[in-house]
Design an enzyme around this catalytic site. Structure first.
Site, PDB file in Angstrom:
ATOM      1  N   ASP A   1      -6.391  -7.140   3.622  1.00  0.00           N
ATOM      2  CA  ASP A   1      -7.526  -6.482   2.976  1.00  0.00           C
ATOM      3  C   ASP A   1      -8.447  -7.546   2.379  1.00  0.00           C
ATOM      4  O   ASP A   1      -9.667  -7.530   2.575  1.00  0.00           O
ATOM      5  CB  ASP A   1      -7.009  -5.532   1.891  1.00  0.00           C
ATOM      6  CG  ASP A   1      -8.127  -4.782   1.203  1.00  0.00           C
ATOM      7  OD1 ASP A   1      -9.048  -4.322   1.909  1.00  0.00           O
ATOM      8  OD2 ASP A   1      -8.084  -4.668  -0.035  1.00  0.00           O
TER       9      ASP A   1
ATOM     10  N   ASP B   1     -12.210  -9.322   4.011  1.00  0.00           N
ATOM     11  CA  ASP B   1     -13.505  -9.286   3.320  1.00  0.00           C
ATOM     12  C   ASP B   1     -14.089 -10.695   3.236  1.00  0.00           C
ATOM     13  O   ASP B   1     -15.293 -10.908   3.410  1.00  0.00           O
ATOM     14  CB  ASP B   1     -13.361  -8.732   1.896  1.00  0.00           C
ATOM     15  CG  ASP B   1     -13.665  -7.244   1.821  1.00  0.00           C
ATOM     16  OD1 ASP B   1     -13.515  -6.575   2.861  1.00  0.00           O
ATOM     17  OD2 ASP B   1     -14.042  -6.752   0.740  1.00  0.00           O
TER      18      ASP B   1
ATOM     19  N   LYS C   1       3.167 -15.258   1.780  1.00  0.00           N
ATOM     20  CA  LYS C   1       3.500 -16.093   0.618  1.00  0.00           C
ATOM     21  C   LYS C   1       5.006 -16.307   0.630  1.00  0.00           C
ATOM     22  O   LYS C   1       5.729 -15.842  -0.263  1.00  0.00           O
ATOM     23  CB  LYS C   1       3.029 -15.418  -0.680  1.00  0.00           C
ATOM     24  CG  LYS C   1       1.529 -15.442  -0.888  1.00  0.00           C
ATOM     25  CD  LYS C   1       0.999 -16.769  -1.424  1.00  0.00           C
ATOM     26  CE  LYS C   1       1.411 -16.974  -2.870  1.00  0.00           C
ATOM     27  NZ  LYS C   1       0.979 -18.330  -3.354  1.00  0.00           N
TER      28      LYS C   1
ATOM     29  N   ASP D   1      -2.854 -17.933   0.162  1.00  0.00           N
ATOM     30  CA  ASP D   1      -3.879 -18.508  -0.737  1.00  0.00           C
ATOM     31  C   ASP D   1      -4.554 -19.707  -0.077  1.00  0.00           C
ATOM     32  O   ASP D   1      -5.778 -19.852  -0.112  1.00  0.00           O
ATOM     33  CB  ASP D   1      -3.284 -18.873  -2.105  1.00  0.00           C
ATOM     34  CG  ASP D   1      -2.044 -19.756  -2.021  1.00  0.00           C
ATOM     35  OD1 ASP D   1      -1.446 -19.864  -0.931  1.00  0.00           O
ATOM     36  OD2 ASP D   1      -1.677 -20.352  -3.053  1.00  0.00           O
TER      37      ASP D   1
ATOM     38  N   TYR E   1       0.819  -1.213   0.000  1.00  0.00           N
ATOM     39  CA  TYR E   1       0.000   0.000   0.000  1.00  0.00           C
ATOM     40  C   TYR E   1       0.856   1.267   0.000  1.00  0.00           C
ATOM     41  O   TYR E   1       0.403   2.320  -0.428  1.00  0.00           O
ATOM     42  CB  TYR E   1      -0.916   0.036   1.226  1.00  0.00           C
ATOM     43  CG  TYR E   1      -2.255  -0.633   1.028  1.00  0.00           C
ATOM     44  CD1 TYR E   1      -2.348  -1.938   0.594  1.00  0.00           C
ATOM     45  CD2 TYR E   1      -3.432   0.062   1.292  1.00  0.00           C
ATOM     46  CE1 TYR E   1      -3.576  -2.551   0.426  1.00  0.00           C
ATOM     47  CE2 TYR E   1      -4.666  -0.538   1.121  1.00  0.00           C
ATOM     48  CZ  TYR E   1      -4.742  -1.848   0.696  1.00  0.00           C
ATOM     49  OH  TYR E   1      -5.960  -2.443   0.529  1.00  0.00           O
TER      50      TYR E   1
HETATM   51  C1  IPM Z   1     -10.494  -1.424   3.722  1.00  0.00           C
HETATM   52  C2  IPM Z   1     -10.740  -0.741   2.410  1.00  0.00           C
HETATM   53  C3  IPM Z   1      -9.597   0.232   2.152  1.00  0.00           C
HETATM   54  C4  IPM Z   1      -8.334  -0.569   1.987  1.00  0.00           C
HETATM   55  C5  IPM Z   1      -9.823   1.201   0.992  1.00  0.00           C
HETATM   56  C6  IPM Z   1     -11.103   1.976   1.139  1.00  0.00           C
HETATM   57  C7  IPM Z   1      -8.646   2.133   0.821  1.00  0.00           C
HETATM   58  O1  IPM Z   1     -10.906  -1.679   1.409  1.00  0.00           O
HETATM   59  O2  IPM Z   1     -10.367  -0.734   4.738  1.00  0.00           O
HETATM   60  O3  IPM Z   1     -10.440  -2.657   3.739  1.00  0.00           O
HETATM   61  O4  IPM Z   1      -8.035  -1.068   0.895  1.00  0.00           O
HETATM   62  O5  IPM Z   1      -7.606  -0.709   2.978  1.00  0.00           O
HETATM   63 MG    MG Z   2     -10.973  -3.698   2.089  1.00  0.00          MG
END
Ligand code: IPM
Ligand code: MG
Length: 367
Positions: free
Chosen positions: A248, A252, A192, A224, A142
């Site tokens: 990230d 999710d 990884k 993975d 990032y």
């Molecule tokens: C998260 C989001 C952020 C990230 C974005 C909005 C920059 O997806 O907090 O997971 O990628 O970290």
């Molecule tokens: Mg995210």
């Protein structure tokens, strides 16, 4: 001790609507639990861009550095898709994370009993799920240099750099082990190491830090495989430690196990300030959800649970955090549902404000 300060940044999309409900909860704790906060509010993301031409004004940044905790709603929306990269709404959030040095991002994924049917996985795979992802948040791909889009011969090349120092890995790992000590004493570190040198170093440092926590069982997994195991048998995990980009994605994935992204809070913590509290920003994992923004459909629970995390991690009010979490559990058990939690059997969903009111009622009943 002086009244603790909270900076609220509702941001874009559904951010302002869900934050209105959090304000009700904050006021409730002030009125009923003698827990007053000095609350101020400001702009971030597209909302800040509209007013100031930047996604985070320097004054807001300075204020965020001073307060005891920041509570953020969400940033971004299609209206800002064409903006230059440097002023996109997301840059406001990334600046907060970077300049406050919030290296440990805690993303719990808990499956509420009342919602186990909402997961896309079988109920027995997710019922009772309680895992904590610790995502490194201020480094890795990032932020690594060099980055950019450059000319190379007769074409362009896009470059980002995965870069981790030992100390960056170490402090994230320590946060994970400390949490594991208060939970089920298991850490699974994901990278990884089979293809990335940064992954080899990650594994080495995680192992070294683990020596300081002999009670904690440390395992390693390629990221993975980790993604696969998360959907195959998520209950094998307690704390997952991972880097910024894998975190990230994996978070999710873990979030969806619980049935709705509208349920999950997060805490981003940095080093202790002079008053002993960690630098901290709390935000729901869901984004700005532009498709439903402004319609009163959003689920405010993730944002309310983010405030519960603030009570626990910034203000040493673990019992009050549990009170709030239990109130939400009771509301869900009573069958109250926002639109994101409606099953195939249908019914009339609650609005954002109605859900907030239910939480307040349940809090009243907890007294
Ligand atoms: C998260 C989001 C952020 C990230 C974005 C909005 C920059 O997806 O907090 O997971 O990628 O970290
Ligand atoms: Mg995210």
């Amino acid at each position: 001790m002086s009244t603790p300060s909270l900076l609220i940044l509702p941001g874009d999309g559904i951010g302002p609507e869900v934050m209105t409900e959090v304000r009700k909860v904050i006021d409730w704790f002030g009125a009923k639990r003698d827990l007053a906060f000095d609350v101020s509010e400001d702009l971030v993301g597209g909302a800040a861009y509209d007013k100031h031409g930047v996604p985070l004004h320097d004054d807001t940044m300075a204020r965020a550095q001073e307060v005891d905790a920041v509570l953020l709603g969400a940033v971004g929306g299609p209206k800002y898709d064409e903006l230059d990269f440097s002023v996109k709404p997301e840059r406001g959030l990334l600046r907060l994370r970077k300049e406050m040095d919030l290296f440990a991002n805690l993303r719990p994924a808990q499956c509420f009993d009342a919602l186990a049917d909402f997961s896309s996985l079988k109920k027995d795979v997710v019922a009772g799920l309680d895992i904590m992802i610790v995502r490194e948040l201020t480094s890795g791909v990032y932020f690594g240099e060099p980055r950019g889009i450059f000319e190379e011969g007769n074409e362009r090349v896009g470059i980002n750099t995965q870069r981790y120092t030992e100390s960056e890995i170490e402090r994230a790992a320590r946060a994970a082990f400390e949490l594991a000590m208060r939970r089920n004493k298991k850490v699974c570190s994901m990278e990884k190491a089979n293809v990335m040198e940064s992954g080899i170093l990650w594994r080495e440092v995680a192992t070294r830090v683990g020596k300081d926590y002999p009670e904690v069982e440390l395992s390693h997994m390629y990221a993975d495989n980790g993604a696969m195991q998360l959907v195959r048998a998520p209950k094998q995990f307690d704390v997952i430690l991972t880097d910024n980009l894998f975190g990230d994605i994996l978070s999710d994935c873990a979030a969806m196990l619980t049935g709705s992204l509208g349920m999950l809070p997060s805490a981003s913590l940095g080093a202790p300030m002079a008053n002993g509290r960690p630098k901290a920003l709390y935000e729901p994992v869901h984004g700005s959800a532009p498709d439903i923004a402004g319609q009163g459909k959003a689920n405010p629970i993730a944002c309310i649970l983010s405030f519960a995390m603030a009570l626990r991690y910034s203000f040493d009010q673990g019992d009050e955090a549990t009170r709030l979490e239990n109130a939400i559990e009771a509301v869900l058990a009573s069958g109250a549902r926002t639109a994101d939690l409606m099953g195939p059997e249908g019914g009339t969903p609650l609005s954002t404000a109605e859900m907030g009111d239910k939480v307040i009622e349940a809090l009243d009943q907890s007294l």
